[in-house]
Motif scaffolding. Structure first.
Motif, mmCIF file in Angstrom:
data_model
loop_
_atom_site.group_PDB
_atom_site.id
_atom_site.type_symbol
_atom_site.label_atom_id
_atom_site.label_comp_id
_atom_site.label_asym_id
_atom_site.label_seq_id
_atom_site.Cartn_x
_atom_site.Cartn_y
_atom_site.Cartn_z
ATOM 1 N N ILE A 43 0.855 -1.180 0.000
ATOM 2 C CA ILE A 43 0.000 0.000 0.000
ATOM 3 C C ILE A 43 0.895 1.235 0.000
ATOM 4 C CG2 ILE A 43 -1.666 1.325 1.371
ATOM 5 C CD1 ILE A 43 -2.884 -1.361 2.208
ATOM 6 N N ASP A 44 0.516 2.238 -0.760
ATOM 7 C CA ASP A 44 1.219 3.509 -0.970
ATOM 8 C C ASP A 44 2.341 3.425 -1.997
ATOM 9 O OD1 ASP A 44 -0.427 4.998 0.717
ATOM 10 O OD2 ASP A 44 0.837 4.616 2.472
ATOM 11 N N ASP A 45 2.620 2.225 -2.549
ATOM 12 C CA ASP A 45 3.565 2.121 -3.662
ATOM 13 C C ASP A 45 2.892 2.666 -4.922
ATOM 14 O OD1 ASP A 45 5.592 0.901 -2.217
ATOM 15 O OD2 ASP A 45 5.184 -1.115 -2.990
ATOM 16 N N TYR A 46 3.703 3.145 -5.844
ATOM 17 C CA TYR A 46 3.216 3.539 -7.163
ATOM 18 C C TYR A 46 3.522 2.411 -8.142
ATOM 19 C CZ TYR A 46 2.329 8.322 -5.730
ATOM 20 O OH TYR A 46 1.820 9.440 -5.121
ATOM 21 N N VAL A 47 2.552 2.127 -9.006
ATOM 22 C CA VAL A 47 2.712 1.056 -9.994
ATOM 23 C C VAL A 47 2.373 1.589 -11.373
ATOM 24 C CG1 VAL A 47 2.292 -0.875 -8.421
ATOM 25 C CG2 VAL A 47 0.353 0.223 -9.527
ATOM 26 N N ILE A 48 2.957 0.950 -12.389
ATOM 27 C CA ILE A 48 2.590 1.217 -13.774
ATOM 28 C C ILE A 48 1.507 0.206 -14.137
ATOM 29 C CG2 ILE A 48 3.375 1.023 -16.170
ATOM 30 C CD1 ILE A 48 4.421 3.493 -14.938
ATOM 31 N N VAL A 49 0.374 0.700 -14.643
ATOM 32 C CA VAL A 49 -0.769 -0.158 -14.956
ATOM 33 C C VAL A 49 -1.074 -0.079 -16.443
ATOM 34 C CG1 VAL A 49 -3.223 -0.570 -14.521
ATOM 35 C CG2 VAL A 49 -1.718 0.135 -12.641
ATOM 36 N N HIS A 50 -1.304 -1.248 -17.026
ATOM 37 C CA HIS A 50 -1.709 -1.329 -18.429
ATOM 38 C C HIS A 50 -2.767 -2.412 -18.542
ATOM 39 C CE1 HIS A 50 -1.509 -1.075 -22.747
ATOM 40 N NE2 HIS A 50 -1.252 -2.357 -22.828
ATOM 41 N N VAL A 51 -3.874 -2.082 -19.161
ATOM 42 C CA VAL A 51 -5.033 -2.961 -19.376
ATOM 43 C C VAL A 51 -5.389 -3.795 -18.140
ATOM 44 C CG1 VAL A 51 -4.923 -3.016 -21.887
ATOM 45 C CG2 VAL A 51 -3.692 -4.746 -20.592
ATOM 46 N N GLY A 52 -5.419 -3.142 -16.982
ATOM 47 C CA GLY A 52 -5.893 -3.806 -15.772
ATOM 48 C C GLY A 52 -4.856 -4.593 -15.000
ATOM 49 N N PHE A 53 -3.591 -4.541 -15.407
ATOM 50 C CA PHE A 53 -2.524 -5.261 -14.717
ATOM 51 C C PHE A 53 -1.444 -4.281 -14.274
ATOM 52 C CE2 PHE A 53 -4.506 -8.523 -17.195
ATOM 53 C CZ PHE A 53 -4.420 -9.659 -16.408
ATOM 54 N N ALA A 54 -1.060 -4.348 -13.003
ATOM 55 C CA ALA A 54 0.099 -3.598 -12.541
ATOM 56 C C ALA A 54 1.328 -4.341 -13.060
ATOM 57 C CB ALA A 54 0.114 -3.531 -11.014
ATOM 58 N N LEU A 55 2.152 -3.654 -13.834
ATOM 59 C CA LEU A 55 3.298 -4.298 -14.490
ATOM 60 C C LEU A 55 4.604 -4.124 -13.732
ATOM 61 C CD1 LEU A 55 2.547 -3.287 -18.169
ATOM 62 C CD2 LEU A 55 1.948 -5.407 -16.990
ATOM 63 N N SER A 56 4.758 -3.001 -13.028
ATOM 64 C CA SER A 56 5.997 -2.770 -12.286
ATOM 65 C C SER A 56 5.746 -1.740 -11.194
ATOM 66 C CB SER A 56 7.116 -2.311 -13.212
ATOM 67 O OG SER A 56 6.789 -1.084 -13.802
ATOM 68 N N ILE A 57 6.649 -1.731 -10.222
ATOM 69 C CA ILE A 57 6.600 -0.766 -9.132
ATOM 70 C C ILE A 57 7.540 0.387 -9.475
ATOM 71 C CG2 ILE A 57 7.027 -0.410 -6.671
ATOM 72 C CD1 ILE A 57 6.582 -3.467 -6.323
#
Length: 82
Positions: A43-57
């Motif tokens: 929680i509170d991490d930032y993620v890269i999201v594409h088409v409903g999937f978090a791909l990386s932090i």
């Protein structure tokens, strides 16, 4: 063209790593995404999201810079609309 967007994880649910989901805030818009590809996310991490999937932090500094750049692009585009 595909666009992956950074967002902030506000909650996490599920125990099975492949089925874990998180609620991610994109400037106040909350979406539920799969966290299967980012098992170490918190929680509170930032993620890269594409088409409903978090791909990386992402680290917070990089995420905030990306979000500022998106806002700049939006302002430029809105100035040039007829």
């Amino acid at each position: 063209m595909c666009l992956a967007v950074p967002g902030k994880v506000v909650s996490i649910s599920g125990d099975d790593p492949l089925l874990r989901k998180g609620k991610v805030s994109f400037g106040g818009v909350i979406k539920e995404v799969s966290l299967a590809y980012v098992p170490d996310v918190k929680i509170d991490d930032y993620v890269i999201v594409h088409v409903g999937f978090a791909l990386s932090i992402l680290d917070q500094e990089a995420a905030l810079k990306s979000l500022a750049e998106f806002r700049e692009m939006e302002a430029i585009l809105s100035e040039h609309q007829l």
